[in-house]
Scaffold this motif. Structure first.
Motif, PDB file in Angstrom:
ATOM      1  N   ALA A 197       0.832  -1.207   0.000  1.00  0.00           N
ATOM      2  CA  ALA A 197       0.000   0.000   0.000  1.00  0.00           C
ATOM      3  C   ALA A 197       0.864   1.253   0.000  1.00  0.00           C
ATOM      4  O   ALA A 197       0.608   2.200  -0.752  1.00  0.00           O
ATOM      5  N   LYS A 207      -2.791   1.053 -10.064  1.00  0.00           N
ATOM      6  CA  LYS A 207      -3.551   0.051  -9.327  1.00  0.00           C
ATOM      7  C   LYS A 207      -2.685  -0.602  -8.259  1.00  0.00           C
ATOM      8  O   LYS A 207      -1.466  -0.718  -8.420  1.00  0.00           O
ATOM      9  N   LEU A 208      -3.356  -1.054  -7.199  1.00  0.00           N
ATOM     10  CA  LEU A 208      -2.781  -1.967  -6.222  1.00  0.00           C
ATOM     11  C   LEU A 208      -3.603  -3.237  -6.263  1.00  0.00           C
ATOM     12  O   LEU A 208      -4.824  -3.202  -6.083  1.00  0.00           O
ATOM     13  N   CYS A 256      -5.721  -1.197   1.349  1.00  0.00           N
ATOM     14  CA  CYS A 256      -6.437  -0.533   0.256  1.00  0.00           C
ATOM     15  C   CYS A 256      -6.758   0.912   0.623  1.00  0.00           C
ATOM     16  O   CYS A 256      -6.562   1.834  -0.181  1.00  0.00           O
ATOM     17  N   THR A 267      -7.793   0.066  -6.008  1.00  0.00           N
ATOM     18  CA  THR A 267      -7.254  -1.070  -5.259  1.00  0.00           C
ATOM     19  C   THR A 267      -8.189  -2.260  -5.423  1.00  0.00           C
ATOM     20  O   THR A 267      -9.415  -2.092  -5.509  1.00  0.00           O
TER      21      THR A 267
END
Length: 294
Positions: A197, A207-208, A256, A267
């Protein structure tokens, strides 16, 4: 068996997503069963190689909880957890560092290098990549919140983004072990979700993606119809306080929330047990798992 036309249609469906993500940084937290099952591991490496070759800039942060637990058992130590975080004494953090940096990280680097990807393994100690401080576990009991000292467990204080950007700009895929370094040089075991994160936020990643061992988030895990495909930030915080989100899912959802707070685009918590889950999320119109969004 897919026909030639079917295969072409799949590639055409992926084209707008390849265009959208070209040149973008995507942070992947690699963990769970996808790190243990050899077939799934192979497919994750294929997905990462594909991402790299279509112009995405992936950064991999890996866990290693099962490997750490297994080694601790060999030396006669039990594993205890508080709010999804491992209780870590001095001996445990030494073992965690040895397993994460010395074995798990180098294995991932080797697998990607064999697929033509220029992967480079990093500990959070390298060039002060992850500066850390002690983290207390947060335990919710109704409206009460309790902070618990669980030893050499850290929280990220700062990320050396210059190192990561230099590697990405020079066509490397950074593979990061979640060990942080304290002010006095001490090691901290940090939950890999939290590290991913912080890196996603620091790099302003598109994006994660968090790989886990469930389909995503359920309002009631025993009721499959209660699956949540999209969750707002305010809803996520409420669900943690109410105990809807609990145990090992807490660090993932908190990760997130933190990534979004720091500036990551989106996320996603996705099922790493599903073969090719990464490219299904990235390159198809349906996607998978639960997204946590603003």
């Amino acid at each position: 068996m897919f026909s030639a036309e079917d295969k072409a249609a799949i590639l055409v469906e992926a084209l707008p997503y390849i265009q959208a993500f070209y040149g973008k940084t995507i942070v992947i937290k690699y963990g769970g069963n996808a790190m243990i099952n050899e077939d799934l591991k192979d497919k994750v490496m294929q997905d990462i190689a594909l991402m790299k070759y279509v112009g995405i800039r992936p950064v991999i942060v890996h866990g290693g909880g099962p490997e750490i637990t297994g080694f601790l058992k060999k030396v006669g130590k039990e594993s205890d957890f508080v709010a999804g975080l491992r209780v870590t004494d001095e001996e445990t953090v030494e073992i965690a560092e040895m397993v994460l940096d010395g074995k798990v990280n180098s294995d991932i680097v080797t697998l990607l290098n064999r697929r033509g990807v220029r992967a480079l393994g990093l500990s959070g100690k390298d060039a002060d990549l992850i500066r850390a401080q002690k983290q207390l576990a947060t335990v919710y009991e109704g409206d009460a919140v309790q902070k618990v000292d669980i030893g050499y467990v850290g929280r990220v204080e700062a990320i050396n983004t210059t190192l990561l950007e230099d590697l990405l700009d020079n066509d490397y895929v950074p593979i990061v072990a979640p060990i942080g370094v304290g002010e006095a040089g001490e090691s901290y075991n940090i939950n890999a979700d939290y590290v991913a994160a912080e890196i996603a936020g620091a790099l302003q990643a598109e994006k994660l993606l968090l790989l886990t061992d469930v389909e995503g988030i359920y309002k009631d895990f025993n009721d499959k119809s209660s699956f949540i495909s999209s969750l707002r930030v305010d809803e996520a915080r409420d669900y943690i306080k109410e105990g809807v989100i609990k145990g090992g899912m807490i660090p993932k959802v908190e990760a997130c929330l933190r990534a979004l707070e720091l500036g990551a685009g989106k996320t996603h918590i996705i099922d790493g047990r599903l073969p090719h889950s990464l490219i299904l999320e990235l390159f198809t119109s349906t996607g998978i798992g639960t997204q946590v969004i603003h």
